[in-house]
Write an enzyme that holds these catalytic residues in place. Structure first.
Site, PDB file in Angstrom:
ATOM      1  N   GLY A 192       0.774  -1.230   0.000  1.00  9.68           N
ATOM      2  CA  GLY A 192       0.000   0.000   0.000  1.00  9.68           C
ATOM      3  C   GLY A 192       0.806   1.280   0.000  1.00  9.68           C
ATOM      4  N   THR A 193       2.077   1.227  -0.363  1.00 12.44           N
ATOM      5  CA  THR A 193       2.910   2.422  -0.243  1.00 12.44           C
ATOM      6  C   THR A 193       2.905   3.300  -1.485  1.00 12.44           C
ATOM      7  OG1 THR A 193       4.875   1.190  -0.935  1.00 12.44           O
ATOM      8  CG2 THR A 193       4.446   1.359   1.443  1.00 12.44           C
ATOM      9  N   GLY A 208      -2.201   0.579  -4.635  1.00 16.99           N
ATOM     10  CA  GLY A 208      -2.389   0.300  -3.211  1.00 16.99           C
ATOM     11  C   GLY A 208      -2.550   1.557  -2.398  1.00 16.99           C
ATOM     12  N   SER A 237      -5.815  -8.228 -13.320  1.00 18.82           N
ATOM     13  CA  SER A 237      -5.290  -7.372 -14.379  1.00 18.82           C
ATOM     14  C   SER A 237      -5.965  -7.737 -15.689  1.00 18.82           C
ATOM     15  CB  SER A 237      -3.777  -7.553 -14.528  1.00 18.82           C
ATOM     16  OG  SER A 237      -3.300  -6.906 -15.683  1.00 18.82           O
ATOM     17  N   TYR A 258       3.787 -12.639 -16.130  1.00 19.80           N
ATOM     18  CA  TYR A 258       2.912 -11.782 -15.316  1.00 19.80           C
ATOM     19  C   TYR A 258       1.448 -12.051 -15.665  1.00 19.80           C
ATOM     20  CZ  TYR A 258       0.699  -7.553 -13.496  1.00 19.80           C
ATOM     21  OH  TYR A 258      -0.130  -6.680 -12.824  1.00 19.80           O
TER      22      TYR A 258
END
Length: 254
Positions: A15-16, A20, A141, A154
């Site tokens: 969450g930085t 997030g 995604s 990914y």
């Protein structure tokens, strides 16, 4: 409508920055107590300050089960329950098929699949105690349903996440825990633009190209994903379970 998440305790992993952080700001603005995780203290402290007084930072790497245990031990001690879990931490790098390595595959699946599995599994005892039912949001995604050159691993990891949600709602049948997947399209975040390196012109070129692929004609912003996450976290979505919510400007819908 304000305070849609009043009295709810939420965890957002990773969450930085980016999505997030955008979701954490949205949760806090709607009244939630928000715990964010990050691997670097300086970034974590800056994010907590940006989110506001309802935010708490926990140094944790979602790929490390011991870190997850410490995170949930704090939640249990302070609140005794968890109402919302957004398993957002993850990421990946671009490599074409001919250049794939075992390390590349292992790293992306560790971050995007294995970490998600144990982030949710270890939270179950606390999620079961949510007063009005708990909401789990998995980070998907559009790449899970669209082919993307040099992004196959990914993309495959995000396809796996989508099926985890489908399967887990059956594992949790009869328990008041909803699991949904939130799948962004191209969102203007550091993680996206840094896929092409640190050159500003190349980064803008990537954003311009992606915008040309979106029916709305632009890339999205983290706050727009945050708004969708608030809906999935709130009691407004109390009968929404197992869905994949695309927030992509229509990119994967045509």
């Amino acid at each position: 409508m304000a305070n849609r998440l009043a009295n709810k305790v939420a965890v957002i992993t990773g969450g930085t920055t980016g999505i997030g952080l955008g979701a954490a700001k949205a949760f806090a603005a709607e009244g939630a107590v928000v715990y964010i995780t990050g691997r670097r203290k300086a970034e974590l402290d800056a994010a907590v300050a940006a989110i506001g007084p309802n935010a708490h930072g926990v140094l944790a790497d979602s790929t490390r089960p011991d870190d997850l245990d410490k995170l949930y031990a704090q939640i249990k001690e302070r609140h005794g329950r968890l109402d919302v879990l957004y398993a957002n931490a993850g990421g990946g790098d671009m490599l074409p098929l001919g250049e794939l390595t075992e390390k590349h595959v292992d790293d992306i699946f560790a971050r995007n699949v294995k970490a998600v599995i144990f982030t949710v599994q270890k939270a179950l005892p606390l999620l079961d105690k949510a007063a009005t039912g708990a909401s789990v949001i998995l980070a998907g995604s559009t790449t899970s349903v669209l082919g993307t050159a040099a992004f196959s691993i990914y993309s495959a990891s995000k396809a796996a996440v989508r099926n985890l949600a489908r399967s887990w709602i059956l594992d949790l049948k009869g328990r008041a825990i909803r699991i949904n997947t939130l799948s962004p399209g191209p969102i203007q975040t550091p993680g996206l633009v840094e896929l092409v390196g640190n050159d500003a012109a190349q980064q803008q070129g990537l954003l311009d190209y992606l915008a040309s692929q979106v029916p709305l004609g632009r890339v999205g912003q983290p706050a727009e994903i945050g708004s969708a996450a608030v809906f999935l976290a709130s009691d407004e979505s109390s009968y929404v379970n197992g869905v994949e919510l695309f927030v992509d400007g229509g990119m994967a819908q045509v």
